[in-house]
Scaffold this motif. Structure first.
Motif, short mmCIF file in Angstrom:
data_model
loop_
_atom_site.label_atom_id
_atom_site.label_comp_id
_atom_site.label_asym_id
_atom_site.label_seq_id
_atom_site.Cartn_x
_atom_site.Cartn_y
_atom_site.Cartn_z
N GLY A 1 0.78 -1.23 0.00
CA GLY A 1 0.00 0.00 0.00
C GLY A 1 0.81 1.28 0.00
N ARG A 2 2.12 1.19 -0.26
CA ARG A 2 2.99 2.36 -0.17
C ARG A 2 3.33 2.98 -1.52
N THR A 3 2.92 2.36 -2.61
CA THR A 3 3.08 2.94 -3.93
C THR A 3 1.76 2.82 -4.67
N LEU A 4 1.28 3.94 -5.19
CA LEU A 4 0.06 3.99 -5.98
C LEU A 4 0.43 4.25 -7.43
N PHE A 5 -0.15 3.47 -8.33
CA PHE A 5 0.01 3.69 -9.76
C PHE A 5 -1.34 4.13 -10.33
N ILE A 6 -1.33 5.17 -11.13
CA ILE A 6 -2.51 5.56 -11.89
C ILE A 6 -2.10 5.83 -13.32
N ASN A 7 -3.07 5.87 -14.21
CA ASN A 7 -2.78 6.23 -15.60
C ASN A 7 -3.40 7.57 -15.96
N ILE A 8 -2.62 8.36 -16.69
CA ILE A 8 -3.09 9.62 -17.26
C ILE A 8 -3.34 9.35 -18.74
N GLN A 9 -4.62 9.42 -19.13
CA GLN A 9 -4.99 9.11 -20.51
C GLN A 9 -5.29 10.39 -21.28
N HIS A 10 -4.94 10.40 -22.52
CA HIS A 10 -5.14 11.48 -23.50
C HIS A 10 -4.95 12.90 -22.94
N PRO A 11 -3.79 13.21 -22.31
CA PRO A 11 -3.54 14.61 -21.96
C PRO A 11 -3.58 15.47 -23.22
N GLY A 12 -4.11 16.69 -23.08
CA GLY A 12 -4.21 17.58 -24.23
C GLY A 12 -5.32 17.24 -25.19
N GLU A 13 -6.25 16.38 -24.78
CA GLU A 13 -7.36 16.03 -25.67
C GLU A 13 -8.12 17.28 -26.10
N THR A 14 -8.44 17.36 -27.37
CA THR A 14 -9.17 18.51 -27.91
C THR A 14 -10.66 18.26 -27.76
N PRO A 15 -11.48 19.31 -27.85
CA PRO A 15 -12.93 19.10 -27.79
C PRO A 15 -13.45 18.13 -28.83
N SER A 16 -12.78 18.04 -29.98
CA SER A 16 -13.20 17.10 -31.02
C SER A 16 -12.58 15.73 -30.84
N GLU A 17 -11.67 15.58 -29.88
CA GLU A 17 -10.95 14.35 -29.55
C GLU A 17 -9.91 13.95 -30.58
N ILE A 18 -9.70 14.76 -31.61
CA ILE A 18 -8.67 14.49 -32.62
C ILE A 18 -7.77 15.71 -32.69
N SER A 19 -6.49 15.52 -32.42
CA SER A 19 -5.55 16.64 -32.40
C SER A 19 -5.25 17.15 -33.80
N ASP A 20 -4.87 18.40 -33.87
CA ASP A 20 -4.43 19.00 -35.13
C ASP A 20 -2.96 18.61 -35.32
N PRO A 21 -2.64 17.80 -36.32
CA PRO A 21 -1.24 17.37 -36.49
C PRO A 21 -0.28 18.53 -36.74
N ALA A 22 -0.80 19.66 -37.20
CA ALA A 22 0.05 20.84 -37.42
C ALA A 22 0.36 21.56 -36.11
N ASN A 23 -0.42 21.27 -35.07
CA ASN A 23 -0.23 21.94 -33.78
C ASN A 23 -0.57 20.96 -32.65
N PRO A 24 0.18 19.86 -32.53
CA PRO A 24 -0.18 18.82 -31.57
C PRO A 24 -0.02 19.23 -30.12
N MET A 25 0.75 20.29 -29.84
CA MET A 25 0.95 20.73 -28.47
C MET A 25 0.06 21.91 -28.10
N ARG A 26 -1.00 22.12 -28.83
CA ARG A 26 -1.84 23.30 -28.61
C ARG A 26 -2.39 23.36 -27.17
N PHE A 27 -2.81 22.21 -26.63
CA PHE A 27 -3.47 22.21 -25.33
C PHE A 27 -2.58 21.67 -24.21
N SER A 28 -1.61 20.85 -24.54
CA SER A 28 -0.78 20.26 -23.49
C SER A 28 0.58 19.85 -24.03
N ARG A 29 1.58 19.91 -23.15
CA ARG A 29 2.91 19.39 -23.43
C ARG A 29 3.32 18.40 -22.34
#
Length: 633
Positions: A580-608
């Motif tokens: 119980g001394r180490t917790l693992f969680i997953n961070i899924q789709h950081p930077g997800e856009t409202p449309s759920e599909i990133s702009d390949p020309a600007n993939p870091m628009r919402f998150s790095r």
């Protein structure tokens, strides 16, 4: 996949009662009398089930973190976090460890050896107690705007291969260093990748069934791949169960659009991922049985690098969020699973045989024979598990169910026929081994109370249920009980909202859209949220910030915010080391856009996140107390 409220599948046209149809007029007055009635009267009605007891010290010993909209991980005072195994890192297969290329130019062959995209459910399997083990995790879906340098501007066979390789499951070996940090062991004999093209066996009543046979597999017993792997389960015999969730989205359907079976499972003309352009099996018009080979629970033995994954068809076909396993007192396996889709069902499978000592190999057929059930929630706070057994009730050849294989393949239609209760996207199921209580997260249903579904009541008192809630029940007798008592654990929401249905009844830190659930050994219920990026920071969600991980005390109902994630992400997949001394969680789709599909020309628009400079990458986060103590205390 497709997490926004407007595109979630809604294909249940049965006349079955929704859970809101079940209460009498007196119980429909909950909203008029205040949501507090739910946490008072209804919880009390379960007696011992509603409260494990007040003895012992407090379960929650940390100070809540504030709401956040920052592109960062935030943990409580006295805790430290570390990023581990992001998308694209080599899993550790000897002699085959291609590095991640920040411009997304890795090939399909390289992706087959790397961590997949969009980390989801995960579990820790000890090799050396709490210091060394296997981390097994799902990769739910892909964002082509991030996965490829030019998105879908060009399309070819290698892009399909890479997209398929970014799905599935990863097995990695990890170890804790002297300074407390965790790192991957590379190479490792245990390291493996399972993708949408990995050969898998089919066992149980659907194996060899006519509806499972294709031109490539005339025997109907071997399948290529698993996909849209969402939540997961860890079995008492040491294997890993992964659910195939929104598999319908992967198939193009340019043939017969009036196929009633396809329609009931959410296949529609014009859908698809373009995989069929270079992998014809994903053209359901040409290969109508291929969709039947997805939607199963897949069992993987992480300790045996030579083992073949198995699709366990006795557990039923669904848009499986995951699979949570309990054992009856006489050692039979009970598997709970929900469907992350509007107005779909909650299932329970009870094995015929008992678990044997000896791990996965000794229990290689345990989940192949037994009885699958679907839940009916009744108005008096009780419920019943309805058996999906060929020949019983309406499940006959005259009604379109020729045999048990067809019953499990058409589990939705069978549940329709039995009158099961339609729910608001039942997702993760969590089990408290100490109290023997079971929880299920119902993330939301924005179509609740619409033209097709007008009513509200105590069981589901909110029309346009944007915030979601958590159900709790206890079986009558053992986990194989035919009946149960149920209530709400919490209705998510924000009391500052003007609309009564969105206020909730949270005792503590506010939140919306519960998704991932897990109960630790101390009895803390961990809740990960999945507010869609299309609604975050807007309207009823204006004050909730980014998605978060919360810890709840089932004895008091208190909820505290333990972690907030980066911009656009979902928090999912909680698990701990045995101490119980180490917790693992997953961070899924950081930077997800409202449309759920990133702009390949600007993939870091919402998150790095996580490195602060490159395209956002799903990753595992490791959390420890700085003093080495137990998480949450």
């Amino acid at each position: 996949m497709a997490k926004d409220f407007e595109t979630m599948e809604d294909s249940n046209r049965s006349s079955n009662p929704s859970i809101h149809d079940l209460s009498d007029p007196a119980r429909r007055r909950v909203l008029q009398g205040g949501l507090g009635l739910l946490s008072g009267g209804l919880l009390a009605s379960l007696g011992g089930c509603a409260s494990p007891g007040s003895e012992g010290g407090p379960l929650l010993g940390f100070k809540s973190v504030p709401l956040s909209s920052a592109d960062a991980i935030q943990v409580p005072e006295g805790y430290a976090s570390q990023v581990l195994m992001p998308w694209g890192e080599p899993v550790g297969i000897a002699g085959a460890m291609p590095a991640f290329k920040p411009d997304a130019s890795n090939s399909g062959a390289e992706q087959e050896l790397q961590m997949g995209m969009h980390h989801d459910g995960l579990h820790y399997y000890a090799l050396d107690g709490a210091r060394r083990g296997l981390l097994v995790m799902n990769h739910e879906y892909v964002d082509n705007g991030l996965l490829f340098a030019d998105g879908e501007k060009t399309w070819n066979a290698d892009k399909v291969r890479k997209a398929q390789a970014a799905h599935g499951v990863s097995v990695t070996e990890i170890t804790q260093q002297a300074d407390g940090q965790w790192q991957a062991v590379r190479p490792s004999r245990h390291a493996r990748r399972f993708t949408a093209a990995t050969p898998m066996a089919v066992q149980g009543p659907a194996a060899g069934h006519a509806l499972m046979k294709t031109a490539a597999d005339p025997a109907g017993r071997r399948v290529l791949g698993t996909l849209n792997n969402c939540a997961s389960g860890k079995t008492p015999w040491g294997t890993y169960l992964t659910g195939e969730e929104n598999w319908a989205y992967y198939f193009a359907l340019d043939g017969d659009p009036d196929n009633a079976h396809h329609k009931r499972w959410g296949l529609r003309k014009g859908k698809g991922t373009r995989w069929h352009e270079h992998d014809e099996r994903f053209d359901a018009g040409k290969h109508p049985n291929e969709p039947n080979r997805f939607g199963w629970i897949v069992e993987i033995d992480p300790f045996d690098p030579a083992s073949t994954p198995v699709k366990r068809t006795a557990v039923g076909r669904a848009a499986h969020e995951g699979a949570t396993v309990a054992l009856t007192k006489d050692g039979r396996a009970v598997v709970y699973s929900g469907e992350d889709a509007r107005f779909e069902y909650l299932y329970k499978f009870v094995s015929k045989e008992r678990m044997k000592p000896g791990g996965g190999a000794a229990n290689a057929t345990l989940l192949d024979e037994g009885v699958l059930h679907v839940a009916r929630f009744d108005a008096d706070g009780r419920g019943r598990w309805l058996p999906l057994v060929h020949g019983q009730g309406p499940l006959t050849a005259a009604n379109g169910f020729a045999d048990q294989g067809e019953v499990v393949i058409k589990a939705r239609q069978a549940s329709d026929a039995l009158g099961a209760t339609k729910l608001d996207r039942p997702e993760w199921v969590a089990l408290d081994q100490n109290t023997r209580e079971v929880y299920c997260a119902l993330t939301n249903n924005s179509r609740r109370g619409g033209d097709k579904d007008p009513g509200t009541d105590a069981a589901n008192p909110r029309a346009n249920n944007t915030m979601g809630h958590v159900l709790r029940w206890k079986e009558a007798g053992d986990f194989d009980g035919e009946t149960f008592e149920w209530t709400h654990f919490v209705l998510a929401g924000d009391p500052a909202n003007e609309r009564a249905e969105a206020k909730g009844n949270v005792r503590g830190d506010i939140f919306g859209c519960p998704d991932g659930l897990w109960v630790d050994a101390r009895g803390v219920l961990w809740i990960g949220t999945d507010m869609s990026s299309s609604v975050m920071g807007k309207g009823e969600f204006a004050r909730l910030g980014n998605n978060m991980l919360l810890a709840a005390d089932p004895r008091s109902g208190e909820v505290r915010r333990f972690l907030t994630g980066p911009v656009g992400c979902e928090i999912t997949g909680s698990t701990m080391t045995p101490d119980g001394r180490t917790l693992f969680i997953n961070i899924q789709h950081p930077g997800e856009t409202p449309s759920e599909i990133s702009d390949p020309a600007n993939p870091m628009r919402f998150s790095r996140w996580p490195d602060g400079v490159g395209r956002p990458r799903s990753a595992t986060v490791v959390i420890r107390k700085r003093d080495g103590g137990v998480i949450g205390t």
